[in-house]
Design a protein around this motif. Structure first.
Motif, PDB file in Angstrom:
ATOM      1  N   VAL A  25      76.978   0.733  49.814  1.00  0.00           N
ATOM      2  CA  VAL A  25      77.792   0.532  48.718  1.00  0.00           C
ATOM      3  C   VAL A  25      77.584   0.208  47.577  1.00  0.00           C
ATOM      4  N   ALA A  26      77.480  -1.185  47.637  1.00  0.00           N
ATOM      5  CA  ALA A  26      77.250  -1.783  46.154  1.00  0.00           C
ATOM      6  C   ALA A  26      75.966  -0.727  45.371  1.00  0.00           C
ATOM      7  N   GLU A  27      74.825  -0.025  45.831  1.00  0.00           N
ATOM      8  CA  GLU A  27      74.052   0.860  45.172  1.00  0.00           C
ATOM      9  C   GLU A  27      75.235   2.059  44.285  1.00  0.00           C
ATOM     10  N   HIS A  28      75.608   3.084  45.218  1.00  0.00           N
ATOM     11  CA  HIS A  28      76.394   3.711  45.097  1.00  0.00           C
ATOM     12  C   HIS A  28      77.302   3.557  44.219  1.00  0.00           C
ATOM     13  N   MET A  29      77.946   2.185  44.209  1.00  0.00           N
ATOM     14  CA  MET A  29      78.944   2.376  43.055  1.00  0.00           C
ATOM     15  C   MET A  29      78.315   1.216  41.603  1.00  0.00           C
ATOM     16  N   ALA A  30      77.415   1.081  41.871  1.00  0.00           N
ATOM     17  CA  ALA A  30      76.803   1.041  40.512  1.00  0.00           C
ATOM     18  C   ALA A  30      76.857   2.105  39.288  1.00  0.00           C
ATOM     19  N   ARG A  31      77.191   2.823  39.657  1.00  0.00           N
ATOM     20  CA  ARG A  31      77.472   4.418  39.240  1.00  0.00           C
ATOM     21  C   ARG A  31      78.185   4.399  38.118  1.00  0.00           C
ATOM     22  N   TYR A  32      79.748   3.422  39.138  1.00  0.00           N
ATOM     23  CA  TYR A  32      80.781   3.677  38.068  1.00  0.00           C
ATOM     24  C   TYR A  32      80.876   2.377  37.327  1.00  0.00           C
ATOM     25  N   ALA A  33      80.626   1.395  37.545  1.00  0.00           N
ATOM     26  CA  ALA A  33      80.248  -0.424  37.351  1.00  0.00           C
ATOM     27  C   ALA A  33      79.366  -0.520  37.169  1.00  0.00           C
ATOM     28  N   ASP A  34      80.029  -2.188  36.676  1.00  0.00           N
ATOM     29  CA  ASP A  34      78.651  -3.238  36.698  1.00  0.00           C
ATOM     30  C   ASP A  34      78.681  -4.031  37.719  1.00  0.00           C
ATOM     31  N   VAL A  35      77.662  -3.200  38.581  1.00  0.00           N
ATOM     32  CA  VAL A  35      77.783  -4.395  40.172  1.00  0.00           C
ATOM     33  C   VAL A  35      76.478  -5.347  40.412  1.00  0.00           C
ATOM     34  N   GLU A  36      77.519  -6.440  40.721  1.00  0.00           N
ATOM     35  CA  GLU A  36      76.370  -7.973  40.797  1.00  0.00           C
ATOM     36  C   GLU A  36      76.669  -8.196  43.075  1.00  0.00           C
ATOM     37  N   VAL A  37      75.933  -8.846  43.187  1.00  0.00           N
ATOM     38  CA  VAL A  37      75.521  -9.062  44.649  1.00  0.00           C
ATOM     39  C   VAL A  37      75.646 -10.462  45.008  1.00  0.00           C
ATOM     40  N   LEU A  38      76.655 -11.025  45.043  1.00  0.00           N
ATOM     41  CA  LEU A  38      76.510 -12.684  45.696  1.00  0.00           C
ATOM     42  C   LEU A  38      76.355 -13.188  47.050  1.00  0.00           C
ATOM     43  N   THR A  39      75.326 -13.649  47.310  1.00  0.00           N
ATOM     44  CA  THR A  39      74.882 -13.475  48.704  1.00  0.00           C
ATOM     45  C   THR A  39      74.440 -15.285  49.066  1.00  0.00           C
ATOM     46  N   THR A  40      73.526 -15.367  50.103  1.00  0.00           N
ATOM     47  CA  THR A  40      72.995 -16.729  50.708  1.00  0.00           C
ATOM     48  C   THR A  40      71.516 -16.007  50.805  1.00  0.00           C
ATOM     49  N   ARG A  41      70.225 -17.644  50.824  1.00  0.00           N
ATOM     50  CA  ARG A  41      69.067 -17.713  51.312  1.00  0.00           C
ATOM     51  C   ARG A  41      69.025 -17.139  52.285  1.00  0.00           C
ATOM     52  N   ALA A  42      69.868 -16.479  53.064  1.00  0.00           N
ATOM     53  CA  ALA A  42      69.487 -16.273  54.840  1.00  0.00           C
ATOM     54  C   ALA A  42      68.551 -15.168  55.258  1.00  0.00           C
ATOM     55  N   GLU A  43      68.014 -14.500  55.593  1.00  0.00           N
ATOM     56  CA  GLU A  43      67.373 -13.965  56.590  1.00  0.00           C
ATOM     57  C   GLU A  43      67.900 -13.542  57.699  1.00  0.00           C
ATOM     58  N   ASP A  44      67.796 -14.720  58.867  1.00  0.00           N
ATOM     59  CA  ASP A  44      68.357 -14.469  59.906  1.00  0.00           C
ATOM     60  C   ASP A  44      69.930 -14.355  60.096  1.00  0.00           C
ATOM     61  N   TYR A  45      70.438 -13.717  60.947  1.00  0.00           N
ATOM     62  CA  TYR A  45      71.675 -14.093  61.468  1.00  0.00           C
ATOM     63  C   TYR A  45      71.675 -14.375  62.529  1.00  0.00           C
ATOM     64  N   ILE A  46      70.549 -15.501  63.386  1.00  0.00           N
ATOM     65  CA  ILE A  46      70.872 -16.047  64.343  1.00  0.00           C
ATOM     66  C   ILE A  46      71.303 -17.941  63.730  1.00  0.00           C
ATOM     67  N   THR A  47      69.970 -18.221  63.219  1.00  0.00           N
ATOM     68  CA  THR A  47      70.204 -19.748  62.892  1.00  0.00           C
ATOM     69  C   THR A  47      70.649 -19.632  60.922  1.00  0.00           C
ATOM     70  N   TRP A  48      70.794 -18.488  59.671  1.00  0.00           N
ATOM     71  CA  TRP A  48      71.234 -18.833  58.213  1.00  0.00           C
ATOM     72  C   TRP A  48      69.879 -19.873  58.184  1.00  0.00           C
ATOM     73  N   LYS A  49      68.715 -19.695  58.189  1.00  0.00           N
ATOM     74  CA  LYS A  49      68.014 -20.962  57.806  1.00  0.00           C
ATOM     75  C   LYS A  49      67.668 -20.474  56.406  1.00  0.00           C
ATOM     76  N   ASN A  50      67.235 -21.017  54.882  1.00  0.00           N
ATOM     77  CA  ASN A  50      66.978 -20.816  53.566  1.00  0.00           C
ATOM     78  C   ASN A  50      65.915 -19.736  53.972  1.00  0.00           C
ATOM     79  N   ARG A  51      65.418 -18.512  53.100  1.00  0.00           N
ATOM     80  CA  ARG A  51      64.017 -18.206  53.310  1.00  0.00           C
ATOM     81  C   ARG A  51      63.611 -17.719  52.067  1.00  0.00           C
ATOM     82  N   TYR A  52      64.558 -16.820  51.639  1.00  0.00           N
ATOM     83  CA  TYR A  52      64.396 -16.360  50.083  1.00  0.00           C
ATOM     84  C   TYR A  52      64.938 -17.830  49.032  1.00  0.00           C
ATOM     85  N   PRO A  53      63.937 -17.193  47.845  1.00  0.00           N
ATOM     86  CA  PRO A  53      63.926 -18.603  46.664  1.00  0.00           C
ATOM     87  C   PRO A  53      65.886 -17.795  46.570  1.00  0.00           C
TER      88      PRO A  53
END
Length: 390
Positions: A25-53
């Protein structure tokens, strides 16, 4: 207009669920608006350990801002808290402790939202049951749109969520059943909202022969696509399928695609292929007799929409009211409530190519009317336009 999509995890390597829904949805709505994503550094939904920088990066042209998770989830503590709040007498502070452990707990994400509220017109929060949505909606209620991705599981009844469901500026629901469930538990009928869902795209061509050659699959098969776990109904599917084989002597196979957290029965006619590339997934879907959806808990089911977009019929678990409702609205599938109904519906579908084709045509028409990306984009734009006019 500037939009912030706020979600628990985000990345090209995160497939399925609310996270993929959000990214599409974010990628498609970028056609009509200035879109950013706010998220965590987690990859694993079981532990939420920080992985991404930490910090901003660009993914498919969008700025993605990542914030640290305070600490990983502690599974044993989470299990004890969940048992208490779902099955025993407790107080609201116990539910808040459960929410902290449910995670992903990111104070820096909430701090960013609070300090930068004026920089965005709306914050679109995905998945009501997680830390970022509960506290994020409370932080910016007049700019918060909530995509709850709610399922009919016991968590929806926790008392801390009832006031949350009356706070957002508007809701973006996945299905009529999800909307009605949330309105029933919270009496939030006066909060604006729209039933939208998510779009999907299928390849210009898919090859069943290519799939069979790559993976050595012969004969007729049903296909299951998704996470192989308890809540998705996979243990019951294994049981029903093996009983069906024993009762009928059918040579049909069950092909399963997706990550697994369960042991797979060691039967020659159950082929577990793990996570596959999109091309292989659609090739497999093209060659299947039908998609089977045994899940008890869904707010929409993107893979069901993919099957209908491919003109394939669906056999769904009737104990999931969303799946049953989608089958009834589309007339694109059959549904079952127990093993006897599973056996009879599957036998009927396997025996009648005409029935499969008719259901597949109906499903395709339903998809084209409601779930093409143009239809989804128009629904988002319509709701945002209504809010701007108020």
């Amino acid at each position: 207009m500037k939009l912030a999509f706020v979600v628990q995890r985000y990345g090209l390597d995160i497939s399925g669920g609310a996270e993929l829904h959000c990214r599409w949805v974010a990628e498609h709505m970028a056609r009509y608006a200035d879109v950013e994503v706010l998220t965590t550094r987690a990859e694993d939904y079981i532990t939420w350990k920080n992985r991404y920088p930490a910090g901003p990066q660009t993914i498919n042209g969008l700025t993605v801002r990542r914030f640290s998770v305070v600490r990983p989830r502690r599974p044993e503590r989470f299990g004890r808290l969940q048992e208490k709040v779902l099955h025993h007498e407790h107080r609201e502070k116990d539910e808040l402790r459960w929410l902290d452990e449910e995670g992903p707990r990111s104070r820096s994400l909430l701090r960013y939202i609070r300090r930068n509220e004026a920089a965005y017109d709306y914050f679109i929060f995905f998945s009501y049951r997680y830390y970022h949505s509960y506290w994020g909606v409370r932080t910016v209620p007049r700019k918060a749109l909530l995509v709850p991705t709610a399922e009919r599981d016991p968590v929806i009844g926790l008392r801390l969520f009832k006031p949350l469901f009356r706070m957002p500026r508007a809701f973006i629901y996945n299905s009529c059943e999800e909307r009605d469930m949330i309105r029933t538990v919270s009496r939030n009928d006066d909060v604006p909202g729209a039933v939208v869902g998510v779009g999907t795209e299928t390849p210009a061509s898919a090859s069943a022969e290519r799939f069979r050659a790559r993976h050595g699959v012969e004969g007729d098969y049903l296909i299951y696509i998704g996470r192989v776990d308890q809540n998705k109904g996979c243990p019951e599917l294994f049981d029903f399928f093996l009983r069906y084989k024993q009762d009928t002597g059918s040579p049909v196979k069950l092909v399963m695609i997706g990550g697994s957290v369960l042991p797979i029965p060691g039967h020659p006619d159950i082929r577990y292929l793990g996570i596959l590339p999109e091309e292989d997934k659609f090739d497999a879907l093209a060659g299947a007799r039908l998609l089977v959806m045994p899940s008890f808990y869904e707010s929409l089911s993107m893979v069901t929409l993919e099957a209908w977009a491919m003109g394939q019929p669906v056999l769904a678990n009737a104990r999931c009211d969303v799946l049953k409702g989608q089958c009834l609205r589309s007339n694109g599938g059959l549904y079952y409530g127990d093993y006897r109904e599973f056996r009879e519906a599957l036998s009927l579908l396997l025996a009648s190519a005409g029935l499969r084709e008719a259901l597949g045509r109906n499903g395709l028409a339903y998809y084209q009317a409601n779930y093409t990306w143009q239809a989804i984009e128009n629904k988002y734009l319509g709701l945002l336009g209504e809010l701007e006019g108020k």
